[in-house]
Design a protein around this motif. Sequence first.
Motif, PDB file in Angstrom:
ATOM      1  N   HIS A 188     -77.137  30.155  -9.073  1.00 44.11           N
ATOM      2  CA  HIS A 188     -78.268  29.447  -8.456  1.00 44.11           C
ATOM      3  C   HIS A 188     -79.336  28.583  -9.218  1.00 44.11           C
ATOM      4  N   MET A 189     -79.399  28.859 -10.475  1.00 47.77           N
ATOM      5  CA  MET A 189     -80.234  28.327 -11.509  1.00 47.77           C
ATOM      6  C   MET A 189     -79.389  26.943 -11.960  1.00 47.77           C
ATOM      7  N   ALA A 190     -78.040  27.177 -12.062  1.00 45.15           N
ATOM      8  CA  ALA A 190     -77.222  25.982 -12.426  1.00 45.15           C
ATOM      9  C   ALA A 190     -77.336  24.816 -11.253  1.00 45.15           C
ATOM     10  N   VAL A 191     -77.363  25.433  -9.899  1.00 45.09           N
ATOM     11  CA  VAL A 191     -77.569  24.466  -8.799  1.00 45.09           C
ATOM     12  C   VAL A 191     -78.822  23.571  -9.075  1.00 45.09           C
ATOM     13  N   LYS A 192     -80.065  24.511  -9.152  1.00 50.81           N
ATOM     14  CA  LYS A 192     -81.429  23.922  -8.959  1.00 50.81           C
ATOM     15  C   LYS A 192     -81.356  23.013 -10.157  1.00 50.81           C
ATOM     16  N   LEU A 193     -81.035  23.391 -11.314  1.00 56.13           N
ATOM     17  CA  LEU A 193     -81.404  22.535 -12.690  1.00 56.13           C
ATOM     18  C   LEU A 193     -80.522  21.256 -12.771  1.00 56.13           C
ATOM     19  N   ALA A 194     -79.342  21.542 -12.022  1.00 57.68           N
ATOM     20  CA  ALA A 194     -78.341  20.163 -12.032  1.00 57.68           C
ATOM     21  C   ALA A 194     -78.964  19.239 -10.720  1.00 57.68           C
ATOM     22  N   VAL A 195     -79.404  19.731  -9.649  1.00 57.87           N
ATOM     23  CA  VAL A 195     -80.092  18.767  -9.008  1.00 57.87           C
ATOM     24  C   VAL A 195     -81.240  18.062  -9.286  1.00 57.87           C
ATOM     25  N   ALA A 196     -82.046  18.960 -10.132  1.00 57.84           N
ATOM     26  CA  ALA A 196     -83.326  18.478 -10.612  1.00 57.84           C
ATOM     27  C   ALA A 196     -83.105  17.298 -11.677  1.00 57.84           C
ATOM     28  N   MET A 197     -81.879  17.471 -12.328  1.00 52.48           N
ATOM     29  CA  MET A 197     -81.263  16.268 -13.217  1.00 52.48           C
ATOM     30  C   MET A 197     -80.587  15.152 -12.574  1.00 52.48           C
ATOM     31  N   LYS A 209     -70.253  31.543   3.450  1.00 53.62           N
ATOM     32  CA  LYS A 209     -71.433  32.429   3.777  1.00 53.62           C
ATOM     33  C   LYS A 209     -72.761  32.100   3.391  1.00 53.62           C
ATOM     34  N   LYS A 210     -72.858  31.499   2.182  1.00 58.04           N
ATOM     35  CA  LYS A 210     -73.912  31.108   1.544  1.00 58.04           C
ATOM     36  C   LYS A 210     -74.368  29.465   1.585  1.00 58.04           C
ATOM     37  N   GLU A 211     -73.518  28.740   2.427  1.00 57.77           N
ATOM     38  CA  GLU A 211     -73.851  27.246   2.735  1.00 57.77           C
ATOM     39  C   GLU A 211     -75.104  27.066   2.769  1.00 57.77           C
ATOM     40  N   ALA A 212     -75.886  27.527   3.976  1.00 55.28           N
ATOM     41  CA  ALA A 212     -77.118  27.226   4.060  1.00 55.28           C
ATOM     42  C   ALA A 212     -78.101  27.363   2.746  1.00 55.28           C
ATOM     43  N   GLU A 213     -77.926  28.571   2.064  1.00 52.56           N
ATOM     44  CA  GLU A 213     -78.800  28.861   0.933  1.00 52.56           C
ATOM     45  C   GLU A 213     -78.378  27.782  -0.158  1.00 52.56           C
ATOM     46  N   ALA A 214     -77.023  27.314  -0.195  1.00 52.25           N
ATOM     47  CA  ALA A 214     -76.896  26.291  -1.425  1.00 52.25           C
ATOM     48  C   ALA A 214     -77.397  24.949  -0.922  1.00 52.25           C
ATOM     49  N   LYS A 215     -77.459  24.609   0.089  1.00 53.33           N
ATOM     50  CA  LYS A 215     -77.940  23.386   0.670  1.00 53.33           C
ATOM     51  C   LYS A 215     -79.646  23.314   0.452  1.00 53.33           C
ATOM     52  N   GLY A 221     -73.096  21.119  -0.405  1.00 54.71           N
ATOM     53  CA  GLY A 221     -72.581  21.856   0.212  1.00 54.71           C
ATOM     54  C   GLY A 221     -71.495  22.972  -0.421  1.00 54.71           C
ATOM     55  N   ILE A 222     -70.815  23.803   0.161  1.00 58.08           N
ATOM     56  CA  ILE A 222     -69.789  24.511  -0.478  1.00 58.08           C
ATOM     57  C   ILE A 222     -68.466  24.178  -0.356  1.00 58.08           C
ATOM     58  N   LEU A 223     -67.727  24.284  -1.329  1.00 58.00           N
ATOM     59  CA  LEU A 223     -66.140  24.243  -1.419  1.00 58.00           C
ATOM     60  C   LEU A 223     -65.555  25.436  -1.492  1.00 58.00           C
TER      61      LEU A 223
END
Length: 336
Positions: A188-197, A209-215, A221-223
């Motif tokens: 989840h930190m990788a997601v947040k940091l990459a998005v911020a970049m 099952k975690k798609e809403a959380e990821a978005k 989304g989730i693959l």
Amino acid sequence: MKTVGYAAHSNNAHMAPYHFERRDLRANDVAIEILYSGVCHSDLHTVNGDWGPQPYPLVPGHEIVGVVTAVGEDVKNYKVGQNVAVGCMVDSCQECDQCHHHEEQFCRNGMTPTYGAPDRISGEITQGGYSKHIVVREEFVLRVPEGMDLAKTAPILCAGITTYSPLRTWGVKEGSRVGVIGLGGLGHMAVKLAVAMGAEVTTISRSNKKEAEAKAMGAKGILVSTDAPAMKAARSSFDLIIDTAPVKHDVGAYAPLLDIDGTIVVVGQVGPLDELMSVPLVMGRRRVAGSLIGGIKETQEVLDFCAEHGVYPECEMIKMDQINSAFDTLAKGYTL
């Protein structure tokens, strides 16, 4: 300095109160009262002896946030009352090429982990952040930026830097296509940091099952890795994949998702992986690499980056006497 912490006394990972002495302040030391300590999956592996025999009793914890209570006479950068942090290492030789390049984690003479290793000078075993106090060499103390939420800062010292470093090393920027395997502490930190970049980020998981959380974290989304048609359709669609899975798995199954010259960086699993097929690597000049935390300079950089962009880990606060139930949750709670 007398202090108290929670220690493992054997490899069953059961933690119990432990009274011990911190070393006297050296001229270049900073004494810290610990306010928060993150609970990392590697703490569980270490106290269980999964990565080899340990020098029990062992106080884990390498995601530390606190306040300076005293400084040695030669300390120049910190003062009493200042908010500071300590990550996964507390010393290195400071003389080799890697230390000079601010990559202390790759010290040619071996860096000193925050817990479970001999102190370079005294030989006593380092003890970590599941305790009231710690004494650390100035060069390995980090500044907490003004205004950061101290209660949510600690995991940046491990999960944050572990994912930030490969994102920087492999040049993630606006428009980069990044996949993240897993959405746990590291993921989840990788997601947040990459998005911020500015990257286009997709979480890769065995289910949606975690798609809403990821978005909610900014991922597109989730693959679903168990969906063969979806995996086939996603071939050659990523520049970089951060693999945060902490259990043995088939890294090669994700290689076709990389575009030509793409890289999978393993940051979760420590130990044997499933047999790797070379065909997708050879046919696309793809790479499988690894990455270990980051140097002190880069760890300060991720703290500053998170402060600037408002990036924080998802945190559940517990009291220290709840650590055993937290470890139970860690032990059974991971899914890809």
